[in-house]
Design a protein around this motif. Structure first.
Motif, PDB file in Angstrom:
ATOM      1  N   VAL A 109      68.288 -36.917  77.575  1.00  0.00           N
ATOM      2  CA  VAL A 109      69.289 -36.256  78.429  1.00  0.00           C
ATOM      3  C   VAL A 109      68.658 -35.229  79.375  1.00  0.00           C
ATOM      4  N   PRO A 110      67.714 -34.381  78.919  1.00  0.00           N
ATOM      5  CA  PRO A 110      67.101 -33.456  79.879  1.00  0.00           C
ATOM      6  C   PRO A 110      66.378 -34.183  81.023  1.00  0.00           C
ATOM      7  N   ILE A 111      65.734 -35.295  80.698  1.00  0.00           N
ATOM      8  CA  ILE A 111      65.088 -36.083  81.764  1.00  0.00           C
ATOM      9  C   ILE A 111      66.151 -36.643  82.699  1.00  0.00           C
ATOM     10  N   ASN A 112      67.241 -37.161  82.130  1.00  0.00           N
ATOM     11  CA  ASN A 112      68.332 -37.692  82.957  1.00  0.00           C
ATOM     12  C   ASN A 112      68.849 -36.627  83.924  1.00  0.00           C
ATOM     13  N   ARG A 113      69.030 -35.420  83.435  1.00  0.00           N
ATOM     14  CA  ARG A 113      69.551 -34.336  84.290  1.00  0.00           C
ATOM     15  C   ARG A 113      68.605 -34.030  85.436  1.00  0.00           C
ATOM     16  N   ARG A 114      67.294 -34.021  85.143  1.00  0.00           N
ATOM     17  CA  ARG A 114      66.318 -33.754  86.216  1.00  0.00           C
ATOM     18  C   ARG A 114      66.356 -34.862  87.274  1.00  0.00           C
ATOM     19  N   VAL A 115      66.464 -36.113  86.814  1.00  0.00           N
ATOM     20  CA  VAL A 115      66.505 -37.233  87.765  1.00  0.00           C
ATOM     21  C   VAL A 115      67.782 -37.176  88.590  1.00  0.00           C
ATOM     22  N   LYS A 116      68.912 -36.908  87.949  1.00  0.00           N
ATOM     23  CA  LYS A 116      70.192 -36.863  88.658  1.00  0.00           C
ATOM     24  C   LYS A 116      70.264 -35.713  89.655  1.00  0.00           C
ATOM     25  N   ALA A 117      69.463 -34.686  89.460  1.00  0.00           N
ATOM     26  CA  ALA A 117      69.453 -33.550  90.381  1.00  0.00           C
ATOM     27  C   ALA A 117      68.647 -33.836  91.649  1.00  0.00           C
ATOM     28  N   LEU A 118      67.882 -34.920  91.642  1.00  0.00           N
ATOM     29  CA  LEU A 118      67.050 -35.259  92.801  1.00  0.00           C
ATOM     30  C   LEU A 118      67.868 -35.909  93.909  1.00  0.00           C
ATOM     31  N   ASP A 119      67.455 -35.642  95.124  1.00  0.00           N
ATOM     32  CA  ASP A 119      67.998 -36.337  96.290  1.00  0.00           C
ATOM     33  C   ASP A 119      67.103 -37.553  96.521  1.00  0.00           C
ATOM     34  N   PRO A 120      67.651 -38.773  96.437  1.00  0.00           N
ATOM     35  CA  PRO A 120      66.802 -39.957  96.607  1.00  0.00           C
ATOM     36  C   PRO A 120      66.067 -39.994  97.945  1.00  0.00           C
ATOM     37  N   ALA A 121      66.625 -39.349  98.931  1.00  0.00           N
ATOM     38  CA  ALA A 121      65.998 -39.355 100.256  1.00  0.00           C
ATOM     39  C   ALA A 121      64.931 -38.272 100.393  1.00  0.00           C
ATOM     40  N   ALA A 122      64.772 -37.414  99.389  1.00  0.00           N
ATOM     41  CA  ALA A 122      63.809 -36.314  99.494  1.00  0.00           C
ATOM     42  C   ALA A 122      63.040 -36.141  98.177  1.00  0.00           C
ATOM     43  N   ILE A 123      62.387 -37.210  97.743  1.00  0.00           N
ATOM     44  CA  ILE A 123      61.585 -37.140  96.527  1.00  0.00           C
ATOM     45  C   ILE A 123      60.343 -36.298  96.850  1.00  0.00           C
ATOM     46  N   PRO A 124      60.071 -35.250  96.075  1.00  0.00           N
ATOM     47  CA  PRO A 124      58.903 -34.410  96.361  1.00  0.00           C
ATOM     48  C   PRO A 124      57.594 -35.201  96.263  1.00  0.00           C
ATOM     49  N   ARG A 125      56.609 -34.812  97.057  1.00  0.00           N
ATOM     50  CA  ARG A 125      55.312 -35.498  97.037  1.00  0.00           C
ATOM     51  C   ARG A 125      54.637 -35.399  95.671  1.00  0.00           C
ATOM     52  N   ASP A 126      54.825 -34.279  94.991  1.00  0.00           N
ATOM     53  CA  ASP A 126      54.186 -34.065  93.700  1.00  0.00           C
ATOM     54  C   ASP A 126      55.086 -34.483  92.531  1.00  0.00           C
ATOM     55  N   TRP A 127      56.060 -35.340  92.817  1.00  0.00           N
ATOM     56  CA  TRP A 127      57.020 -35.776  91.814  1.00  0.00           C
ATOM     57  C   TRP A 127      56.299 -36.454  90.664  1.00  0.00           C
ATOM     58  N   MET A 128      56.626 -36.008  89.453  1.00  0.00           N
ATOM     59  CA  MET A 128      56.096 -36.632  88.240  1.00  0.00           C
ATOM     60  C   MET A 128      57.097 -37.684  87.787  1.00  0.00           C
ATOM     61  N   ASP A 129      56.728 -38.926  87.842  1.00  0.00           N
ATOM     62  CA  ASP A 129      57.609 -40.026  87.476  1.00  0.00           C
ATOM     63  C   ASP A 129      57.969 -39.917  85.993  1.00  0.00           C
ATOM     64  N   PRO A 130      59.262 -39.725  85.663  1.00  0.00           N
ATOM     65  CA  PRO A 130      59.658 -39.542  84.267  1.00  0.00           C
ATOM     66  C   PRO A 130      59.849 -40.857  83.494  1.00  0.00           C
ATOM     67  N   ARG A 131      59.741 -41.977  84.178  1.00  0.00           N
ATOM     68  CA  ARG A 131      60.059 -43.241  83.521  1.00  0.00           C
ATOM     69  C   ARG A 131      59.218 -43.539  82.278  1.00  0.00           C
ATOM     70  N   PRO A 132      57.889 -43.339  82.301  1.00  0.00           N
ATOM     71  CA  PRO A 132      57.118 -43.640  81.078  1.00  0.00           C
ATOM     72  C   PRO A 132      57.547 -42.782  79.877  1.00  0.00           C
ATOM     73  N   LEU A 133      57.750 -41.498  80.083  1.00  0.00           N
ATOM     74  CA  LEU A 133      58.181 -40.625  79.000  1.00  0.00           C
ATOM     75  C   LEU A 133      59.593 -40.982  78.541  1.00  0.00           C
ATOM     76  N   TRP A 134      60.493 -41.223  79.493  1.00  0.00           N
ATOM     77  CA  TRP A 134      61.870 -41.591  79.151  1.00  0.00           C
ATOM     78  C   TRP A 134      61.881 -42.874  78.312  1.00  0.00           C
ATOM     79  N   ARG A 135      61.046 -43.837  78.708  1.00  0.00           N
ATOM     80  CA  ARG A 135      60.973 -45.109  77.977  1.00  0.00           C
ATOM     81  C   ARG A 135      60.494 -44.897  76.541  1.00  0.00           C
ATOM     82  N   ARG A 136      59.485 -44.047  76.340  1.00  0.00           N
ATOM     83  CA  ARG A 136      58.989 -43.796  74.977  1.00  0.00           C
ATOM     84  C   ARG A 136      60.087 -43.210  74.098  1.00  0.00           C
TER      85      ARG A 136
END
Length: 159
Positions: A109-136
């Motif tokens: 859920v905390p990862i979900n909240r961080r992803v939902k707070a992002l603007d898809p059109a303005a992903i930061p350059r230093d964005w850490m992709d949460p998918r591998p951690l979320w999947r684990r």
């Protein structure tokens, strides 16, 4: 309720509820692991964020209710079911379902909240992709849910 259905009927309804709840939980989480997660991994970051916002909308209010209700049913069954083995198994199933809830609420859920707070059109350059951690974390809660279903099934058969 006991006068209308009898103890056996109440136990049957509760055992069925434990099976349905743990089965729904395991099935949904298995489906997400098998199909949704690989699809999300295939998307570029902006599409991933956009899709993530859409996919979780109906799971978020529904799954916690199913998981926690099933855990409560398992606790009640652990307290009232005759026989040491089924009681112990229902207790184990309750702990496993609570484990699903804990992993969900403290990890996914905390990862979900961080992803939902992002603007898809303005992903930061230093964005850490949460998918591998979320999947684990998701795979852990999926394993817990499948184990809970299995333990509930054995407990119901033994009652």
């Amino acid at each position: 309720m006991q006068g209308v259905m009898g103890v056996t009927g109440v136990m049957g309804v509760m055992g069925t509820a434990a099976m349905v709840g743990s089965g729904l939980t395991a099935g949904v989480l298995f489906c997400v692991a098998l199909s949704v997660v690989p699809a999300l991994f295939a998307l570029p970051p902006d599409r991933y964020v956009q899709t993530h916002k859409l996919v979780g909308r109906n799971y978020d209010p529904t799954m916690p209710l199913i998981v926690l209700t099933t855990a409560v049913v398992d606790v009640v069954l652990a307290l009232v079911t005759p026989g040491t083995a089924p009681r112990s198994l229902f207790a184990v199933a309750a702990v496993l379902m609570l484990g699903v809830s804990v992993v969900s609420h403290l990890c996914n859920v905390p990862i979900n909240r961080r992803v939902k707070a992002l603007d898809p059109a303005a992903i930061p350059r230093d964005w850490m992709d949460p998918r591998p951690l979320w999947r684990r974390w998701h795979l852990l809660r999926t394993v817990l849910a499948v184990l809970a279903l299995t333990v509930n099934a054995v407990a119901v058969v033994l009652t």
